[in-house]
Design an enzyme around this catalytic site. Sequence first.
Site, PDB file in Angstrom:
ATOM      1  N   GLU A 102      -2.498  -0.075   8.731  1.00  0.00           N
ATOM      2  CA  GLU A 102      -3.425  -0.970   8.153  1.00  0.00           C
ATOM      3  C   GLU A 102      -3.419  -2.132   9.334  1.00  0.00           C
ATOM      4  O   GLU A 102      -2.802  -2.234  10.350  1.00  0.00           O
ATOM      5  CB  GLU A 102      -2.935  -1.592   6.970  1.00  0.00           C
ATOM      6  CG  GLU A 102      -2.759  -0.690   5.996  1.00  0.00           C
ATOM      7  CD  GLU A 102      -2.025  -1.323   4.580  1.00  0.00           C
ATOM      8  OE1 GLU A 102      -2.032  -2.579   4.540  1.00  0.00           O
ATOM      9  OE2 GLU A 102      -2.012  -0.571   3.371  1.00  0.00           O
ATOM     10  N   ILE A 116      -7.380   6.513  10.825  1.00  0.00           N
ATOM     11  CA  ILE A 116      -7.265   7.799  10.092  1.00  0.00           C
ATOM     12  C   ILE A 116      -7.768   8.990  10.773  1.00  0.00           C
ATOM     13  O   ILE A 116      -8.991   9.059  10.792  1.00  0.00           O
ATOM     14  CB  ILE A 116      -7.810   7.811   8.587  1.00  0.00           C
ATOM     15  CG1 ILE A 116      -7.213   6.365   7.814  1.00  0.00           C
ATOM     16  CG2 ILE A 116      -7.349   9.137   8.054  1.00  0.00           C
ATOM     17  CD1 ILE A 116      -7.946   6.092   6.652  1.00  0.00           C
ATOM     18  N   ASP A 130       9.691  13.764  12.853  1.00  0.00           N
ATOM     19  CA  ASP A 130      10.488  14.791  13.667  1.00  0.00           C
ATOM     20  C   ASP A 130       9.752  16.068  14.372  1.00  0.00           C
ATOM     21  O   ASP A 130      10.010  16.517  15.206  1.00  0.00           O
ATOM     22  CB  ASP A 130      11.776  15.137  13.064  1.00  0.00           C
ATOM     23  CG  ASP A 130      12.707  13.850  12.918  1.00  0.00           C
ATOM     24  OD1 ASP A 130      12.213  12.768  13.460  1.00  0.00           O
ATOM     25  OD2 ASP A 130      13.721  13.903  11.962  1.00  0.00           O
ATOM     26  N   ARG A 179       6.024  14.285  16.181  1.00  0.00           N
ATOM     27  CA  ARG A 179       6.237  13.732  17.522  1.00  0.00           C
ATOM     28  C   ARG A 179       6.235  14.860  18.799  1.00  0.00           C
ATOM     29  O   ARG A 179       5.568  14.563  19.694  1.00  0.00           O
ATOM     30  CB  ARG A 179       7.413  12.799  17.706  1.00  0.00           C
ATOM     31  CG  ARG A 179       6.723  11.376  16.943  1.00  0.00           C
ATOM     32  CD  ARG A 179       7.975  10.392  17.005  1.00  0.00           C
ATOM     33  NE  ARG A 179       7.618   9.203  16.366  1.00  0.00           N
ATOM     34  CZ  ARG A 179       8.066   8.303  15.585  1.00  0.00           C
ATOM     35  NH1 ARG A 179       9.284   8.542  15.453  1.00  0.00           N
ATOM     36  NH2 ARG A 179       7.709   7.078  15.195  1.00  0.00           N
ATOM     37  N   ILE A 195      -6.740  11.248  42.834  1.00  0.00           N
ATOM     38  CA  ILE A 195      -6.573  12.301  43.936  1.00  0.00           C
ATOM     39  C   ILE A 195      -7.932  12.634  44.221  1.00  0.00           C
ATOM     40  O   ILE A 195      -8.398  13.075  45.356  1.00  0.00           O
ATOM     41  CB  ILE A 195      -5.715  13.536  43.654  1.00  0.00           C
ATOM     42  CG1 ILE A 195      -4.290  13.073  43.774  1.00  0.00           C
ATOM     43  CG2 ILE A 195      -5.806  14.530  44.380  1.00  0.00           C
ATOM     44  CD1 ILE A 195      -3.160  14.066  43.314  1.00  0.00           C
ATOM     45  N   LEU A 196      -8.635  13.009  43.085  1.00  0.00           N
ATOM     46  CA  LEU A 196     -10.143  13.559  43.376  1.00  0.00           C
ATOM     47  C   LEU A 196     -11.087  12.598  43.743  1.00  0.00           C
ATOM     48  O   LEU A 196     -12.498  12.911  43.884  1.00  0.00           O
ATOM     49  CB  LEU A 196     -10.599  14.177  42.019  1.00  0.00           C
ATOM     50  CG  LEU A 196      -9.936  15.286  41.554  1.00  0.00           C
ATOM     51  CD1 LEU A 196     -10.042  15.769  40.221  1.00  0.00           C
ATOM     52  CD2 LEU A 196      -9.696  16.353  42.487  1.00  0.00           C
ATOM     53  N   GLY A 197     -10.725  11.358  44.324  1.00  0.00           N
ATOM     54  CA  GLY A 197     -11.798  10.317  44.479  1.00  0.00           C
ATOM     55  C   GLY A 197     -12.685   9.873  43.574  1.00  0.00           C
ATOM     56  O   GLY A 197     -12.759  10.002  42.474  1.00  0.00           O
ATOM     57  N   GLU A 254       1.389   8.040  16.804  1.00  0.00           N
ATOM     58  CA  GLU A 254       2.648   8.759  16.390  1.00  0.00           C
ATOM     59  C   GLU A 254       3.811   7.833  17.008  1.00  0.00           C
ATOM     60  O   GLU A 254       4.778   8.490  17.298  1.00  0.00           O
ATOM     61  CB  GLU A 254       2.715  10.346  16.660  1.00  0.00           C
ATOM     62  CG  GLU A 254       2.057  10.969  15.696  1.00  0.00           C
ATOM     63  CD  GLU A 254       2.274  11.014  14.440  1.00  0.00           C
ATOM     64  OE1 GLU A 254       1.351  10.534  13.733  1.00  0.00           O
ATOM     65  OE2 GLU A 254       3.244  11.400  14.288  1.00  0.00           O
ATOM     66  N   THR A 300       4.248   3.939  19.253  1.00  0.00           N
ATOM     67  CA  THR A 300       3.997   3.729  20.738  1.00  0.00           C
ATOM     68  C   THR A 300       5.219   4.217  21.851  1.00  0.00           C
ATOM     69  O   THR A 300       6.267   4.596  21.028  1.00  0.00           O
ATOM     70  CB  THR A 300       3.652   2.300  20.813  1.00  0.00           C
ATOM     71  OG1 THR A 300       4.820   1.691  20.455  1.00  0.00           O
ATOM     72  CG2 THR A 300       2.551   1.791  20.343  1.00  0.00           C
TER      73      THR A 300
END
Lengths: 363, 363, 421, 421
Positions: D143, D175, D272, D275, D372-374, D398, D400
Site C-alpha cells: 500500500e 500489483i 521462501d 524469492r 561495454i557496448l558504448g 519481493e 529490497t
Amino acid sequence: MVSFTPTDEQRMLVEAIHRYAELDVRPIAHEADEAASIPDAVIRTGWEIGLIPASLPEEYGGFGQREALTGVLAAEELAWGDLAVALKVMAPALVAYPVLMFGTEAQKRDLLPRFCEDYSPMTAALTEPGLFFDPLAMQTTATAEDGQFVLNGAKANVPLAAEAETILVYAREAGGEVGAYLVDRQQAGIAVGEREKLMGIRGLETYPLTLDGVRVDQARRLGGEAGIRFGLIQNYAHVALAALAVGVARASAEYARAYAKQRVQFGVPIATKQAIAFMLAEAAIEVDAARLMVWEAAWKLDQGQEATREATLARQYAANAALTVTDAGVQTLGGYGFIREYPVERWLRNARGFAMFSGLAMV
Amino acid sequence: MVSFTPTDEQRMLVEAIHRYAELDVRPIAHEADEAASIPDAVIRTGWEIGLIPASLPEEYGGFGQREALTGVLAAEELAWGDLAVALKVMAPALVAYPVLMFGTEAQKRDLLPRFCEDYSPMTAALTEPGLFFDPLAMQTTATAEDGQFVLNGAKANVPLAAEAETILVYAREAGGEVGAYLVDRQQAGIAVGEREKLMGIRGLETYPLTLDGVRVDQARRLGGEAGIRFGLIQNYAHVALAALAVGVARASAEYARAYAKQRVQFGVPIATKQAIAFMLAEAAIEVDAARLMVWEAAWKLDQGQEATREATLARQYAANAALTVTDAGVQTLGGYGFIREYPVERWLRNARGFAMFSGLAMV
Amino acid sequence: MAISFEIPERVVQEQQMAMALAQGVMRPQARRLDEDEHARPVDFIQMIWPVLRDQQKRQLDKLLAPPDPNKPKREGPGITYLRMMVQVEALSWGDAGQYLCMPSALLAGSAIEAVGTPEQKERFLRRFAEGDDPKWGAMAMTEPNAGSDTKAIETTAVLDPETREWVLNGEKIFITGGGLALNESNGLVVVWATVDKSAGRAGMKPFVVEARTPGVIVTKAEIKHGIRASDTVAVSFQNARIPYDHLLGDPEVRAIDEGGTKGFKGAMATFDASRPLVAAGALGVGRAALEFVREKLIEAGIDIPYDRPYHKLSAIQRDVLEMEAQLKAAYLLTLRAISLLDHGQRNSLEASMAKAKAGKAVTWVTQKAVEILGMMGYNREWLAEKWMRDARINDIYEGTGQINLLIVARRILDYSSRELN
Amino acid sequence: MAISFEIPERVVQEQQMAMALAQGVMRPQARRLDEDEHARPVDFIQMIWPVLRDQQKRQLDKLLAPPDPNKPKREGPGITYLRMMVQVEALSWGDAGQYLCMPSALLAGSAIEAVGTPEQKERFLRRFAEGDDPKWGAMAMTEPNAGSDTKAIETTAVLDPETREWVLNGEKIFITGGGLALNESNGLVVVWATVDKSAGRAGMKPFVVEARTPGVIVTKAEIKHGIRASDTVAVSFQNARIPYDHLLGDPEVRAIDEGGTKGFKGAMATFDASRPLVAAGALGVGRAALEFVREKLIEAGIDIPYDRPYHKLSAIQRDVLEMEAQLKAAYLLTLRAISLLDHGQRNSLEASMAKAKAGKAVTWVTQKAVEILGMMGYNREWLAEKWMRDARINDIYEGTGQINLLIVARRILDYSSRELN
C-alpha cells in the site's frame, strides 16, 4: 591561495540558473522525456540567461569572458534541472567555444555574433557509429583536393542535426591529426538519418549523419592554416560532461535524502536506518568529490595549465559517481524508484550515458 | 540430481579436520606467523589425518580414491585453521596428485608409496620471479640433449624447497608446451636461494630457485613420452587455492560475527547496528557463493568434464571474496582488528595473496 | 573570493623539504623499522626535532603573546592547516609509522590549546618548544570498553581533598606515542577520565599526566598489522596522583544544558582538525603506492594513458587510472576540509567526508597496488605490502569509516545523534 | 547424498523448450512491447496458456486427490522447484516483462495453496486449469504507506453480519498482473486486509477477490523504468463486498502466542519460494545481457579467455569475466535455495541470500553491459539498455536488497526482528 568559494558573480549566475532549473525545467522534465520533446519556450527561457553571450568578448557582441569554472558551475545547475534540457540549451556552445578558442578572426566575426542573438540550434559531429569509438582513431576523413577539403564518413549521436544550420564536423586529416570543419547542413553530400532512440536524454534530438564527399572551403577549416588543438577541445568537453554528471548525481542525492526523511516504514523515517543513511552519506561524499575534481580541472584550464589528466579523471570519476548515486536514489525510493512519475529512474537512465557520451557538451 | 549435501564419509573427514584445525592449528597459528615457523608436531598431526593416502589407490599403498570434491572440503577446513599450515600439510600433494594423474606406471610405483608413509616435504616449482607471471609464457626451459632433458631458468615462491627431496619443476618445452620434471634437490645446477619474506603465509617456507643446466633423465619427465596436460593440473590447482580462500574467508566471517555479537558500544552489541550487520550478511553471502563455485568446479573435474571456465572463475571469485571478507573482518573489530594478537589481520594478509598465488596447492 | 587550487609558493617549498626528509631519512629505514617492530626511528627524530621545536616555539610565543591593539588583525585566511596537511602527507609518504613518532605535542597539544588556561599552555607546552631532547605528547581516550563509544569511559579521577590531588584509576589503550611520551621523554599524556560517572559526558574531563608520574604504567606495546614503527601502548593508572591544576578547563560538572559538555565538545572539535590530517597521512601512503606502481609499470613498458577509451585500456591501466582518481577525490575532499579550517569556518561535515573517503580509498588503492605487482607486491623485499598494512589503520583510527559516515549522514539529514545512531 | 550439480535430463529438455519459446515468441516482440508500454504480449500468452493450463490441471488434481494409503510415498527429493527455476530463467531471458504476464495463479496460487481449504483450492484454482481463455491471479499486499513494512497495511475488511459478506476498503499498489486478473480475465486477486487494526499482524488476513467484483477498481496502470510489458496496477477497494468464505484460512483473530500470525507467516513462507524464483528471473536477464555482450565482442574480434593472467587481460575482458563470475555466484546461490525447497528443507536464509545477491549482481551486470557496448548499448536499437532497465526491479520487489540483507543478518546472528531492525 586555496579556496572553494565561487565569486559573487558566479553565485548570482548559479542562483539564476537554479531558479530556471527549478521553476521552468523540473516541471516539464518528465513530460519532455515521455514525449521526447522539450517545449521551445523552456529552451528560450534558458537561453535568455545569457550563458554564452556572457562568455564572449564585447568585440563579438558578447559581454564577458569565457571561464571554464563559471561554465562548470552553470552546467551542474542546468543538469540538476534536467540533462536533456541542459544539453539542448548549451548545444550552441559546441560551435561557439571552439570558434572562440581557435577560429580565425574572420570565423569569429562571422559566427560569434550569432550566439548573442536568439537561440538557434548549432551542433558538432564527433562520435561515430558502431560498438567502440576512439576520437584519436576517427574514421571520418578530411582530404585536401583542389584547394578544398572533402569530408567522408559517418557520424552518430549528433544533437539537433536536423535543424542546426551549422555543424562543426571533426575529421581525421592527412597527417593523422583531427581537424574541425564548419559545414552547412544543407550542403550536398550531407544526409541526416532518422532520429536516434536512446535510453536516456530522450528530450534531446540526436541523429546519425553521413558525409559523402562533402566539399568545404579552406576558410571553413576551423583555425584556418593553424587548425585546432583537438586535445584541448576534448579537455573542455570532458569537463563539461563531468559537470553535468555532477548535476544529475546531486539532483538524485538531494531527492533521495528528502524522500528518506519523510518516508515512514516500521514507524520511523527510513533515513534513520543506517543502511539508508549510509547510502545517502556516501552519495553526498561522491557528489562533492566529483564536483571538486571538476572544479580543479576547470581551474587548471582557466590557468592555461595542461589539464588532460585532471579532465579525464574528472570525467571518469563523475560518470561513475553519477551512476552509483542515481542507482542508490532508485534503491532508496524502492518500488517508487521504478515508477517513471518519480524522477530518480530518469536520472539513472541519464546517468548511465556519461561513460559513453562524447562531444555532447562544452564549457 | 542437484544436491548440496556431502557424503557421510566427507562429513566425517571434515569433522576430523575441523577438530585438528580448532585444537591443534588455531592455538599455534599466531606464534607460527610471528616466528615464521610451524611446529613439526602440528604438521605431523595434520598429516596423520591421512588426506593423501586416502586419495591414493591401494595398489600404490593408499586406501581410497582421489576426488576433487573431497579435496576442496578438506582444503577449506584446513585453511579455516590456518593457511600456512594448510599449505604445508598439503604440500606433498603438489607432487603426489600430478604423478597420480599423469605418471607412468614406473613413476607411480616409485613415488606414490612414499606419500603413504610419514610426512616428508615435497614440492613443485611453477612460479617465476619478477613482476608478472604467466604460466603459459614460462621462461624456464627444458631442452632435449643427449637423451636427457636440460632445465634452465629461475623459479620463485617454491614451498619447502630447502628440505624437499623431490621437486616437480614445470618448464616450457621445445614445442611450447609445459612439461613437468621430477628433480632431485641435491642435483648439480640447482641452487636454492634465501628464504622469501612475504606479507602473509609467514609460517610457510618458500624459496627462489635457479636451475642452471640441470640434467634430467627421460624417465623423470612426468608422464614419460605422453607427458602431462598442464591445463588440467592448473584447473586442480585453481580449485585448491579457491577452496583455501573460502576457508580463510569463512574463518574471518565467523570470527567477526561472534565478535560483533559480544562487543558492546553505545549500550548495544555492535552487531545490532545495520552498518555492521549488513557487512556480516554480505560476508556470509560471499563465503557461501565462493564455496558453491568451488564445489561446482570440483564436481565438474570429478565428472571428467572440461572445467577450465569454472575453475578460473571460482579462483577469481574466491580470491576477491577472501579479500573483501577479511577486510570487513578487520573493520568489524576496529582498533582490535589492527592488533596482531587478534587473528583477523593475519587472515587479511593471507587473503591478499590469493590473487597472486600460483602452484601452491593441489586437490 | 574565487575558487582556486593554488598552493602558495611557500607551502610548496615546505613540501619539497618534507619530501627530501621523507626520501632521504625515512625511506631508507622504513623496511628495517617495520621488521624490527619496537625500534625507534632515531634518525628521523633527531633530524626533525630541532625543526619542530623551533616551529612550536614560534607558535607558542604567538599564542601566549598579549594581544597588541595596535597590530592590525591579519586579513584573510591563514595557511596553518594547509602547511600541516602538506607536511603530514609528505612524511607519511616517507613512512607512516615513523611519522607518528614525530616529537611534538600532537593531539595532547590540540587539547591543551583548545581548553587550557594561558598558564597551563605555558607550563605544559613549553617543553615542546625548547631543549635538545625531543619530547612527545599523547592522547589517552580509548578504553577496552570504550572505542567508538567515547562516553563509555570508565577511568576515574577522584579529588583527594587533603592533598588537592586527582587520583586516577583505569586502563587506557591504543595510545599513539604513549611510550615515547611517558617513558622515553619528558613528555605528557592528556587522559580523559570521569569525575562523576552519573553525569555522563558532562563528567568527562581531560587531565594532563606527565612523564614518570608514579602509578602510571605502560603495560603493553602493541604488535600491529602496520605502522609498526609507531609506538602504540596501553597504560594503566593505579592510584596515580596528579596536581589539581592538571585538569584542563572547567572542573565543575555542569548539566548539559548549562554547557556541561563544553570540555568534551572542545575535544570533539579537535577531530575537525585531526580528521583531515589523518586523511592527509592516508593520502601520503596512497601516493607512495601509486607512484611505485607507476614506476614499476613504466620499467615493464606499460604506460598509463589519459586519452584512451575504455575498450583500448588494459585491465591494469584501467585499475591504475581508478586508483589515481580515487586518491585525487580523497585529496580534494581533504584539501577542502583543511581550507575551511584555514578560513576559520566550521568543517565537521567536510572533515568526516574527507576522513571516510580517504580511509576507504587508500585501503583499496594499496590493496590494489599489491595485486598489480603480483608476488613482488606480496614480497617484503619491496614496500608495497607494507603500504597496504600501513594504510589499513586510516579507516579505523580517529573514528572508523562507519563513525564518520554516521556523522556525515547526521549532518546532511539534520539528525541528532539520538535520531540517527 | 552427495554434492551434485547434475540437472536431470527432463529438466534440461524443458529448459530447451522454454528457451525455444523465449527466442521464437518473446524476443521478437520484446522491443515493441517495451515501447508500446500497455500493449499485451498476445503471442506469448496464447502460446503458453495451453501448456500452463494443463500443467496446472495435473498439479491441482494431484493436490486435491484423496490420499491413497496403498501408494508408496515417493522417496527422495522432487524437482518441482528446479523445473520452475529453469523455466523462469529461460522466459526472463526471453523478456522479463512478458514473463510476468504469464497466465497462471502466480503468487495468489501460492497463498491459496498454502492456507486455503480443499474446497477453496478447487473453487479458486480450477479456472487456471481449464478453458480456452487464459486467466491470471495476482497478489495485492503493498500500500502507499506499507512497502517493506507489510504490517502497516490499512486496507480493512469488515464483516457485514446481515449478509455475511466482507466489506473491503482501501488502496493497493504495485500489483503485478492486477489488470489482467481483474479486468481482462476471469481471474482473481488475493488481497491482504486487516479485520482488526489493533491486533497488528494477527489481524491481517488474505481474501480472494474475483474479477469484476463491484467496488474493485483498477485505478492506475503504472508507467515503469523497465519490465514495461508487465502489468502493474493500483487497485481501489470501495465498499467491495465479497462472500464470507473468500477469506483464506482461520477467520479468528488470535493472539500471537496462540499462533495468531500463522496466516501471515504462511504468506511470508511463500517468500521462501518466490524469492529464489525472482532471483531466477534476474539471472535470465543477466544471462541475456552477458551473452549479447560476448556475441558482439566476438564479432569485433575480442575473445574472453579463461587462462590468461590479470596483466594480460584488457579492461573489457576482465569486466566480462567478472560479470560471468557474479552471475555464476548468483546462479549457484539460487540453485541451492531451490534445491532445498525440492528437498523439503527450510531455506529462508538461503532464499534471501540468493535474492539479495541476484538483485545486486544483475543490476551491476546489465549496467556494465550497456557501458561495454558504448553508445550502442545506450541506444534503443539493441536490447542492452532494456535489460538494464528490466534488471533493476530485481533488487526492489519481493523484498529490497536491504530487506533481504536484514533477513540474512538476523539469521546468521540469531537475532529476532526486534533485536535487529
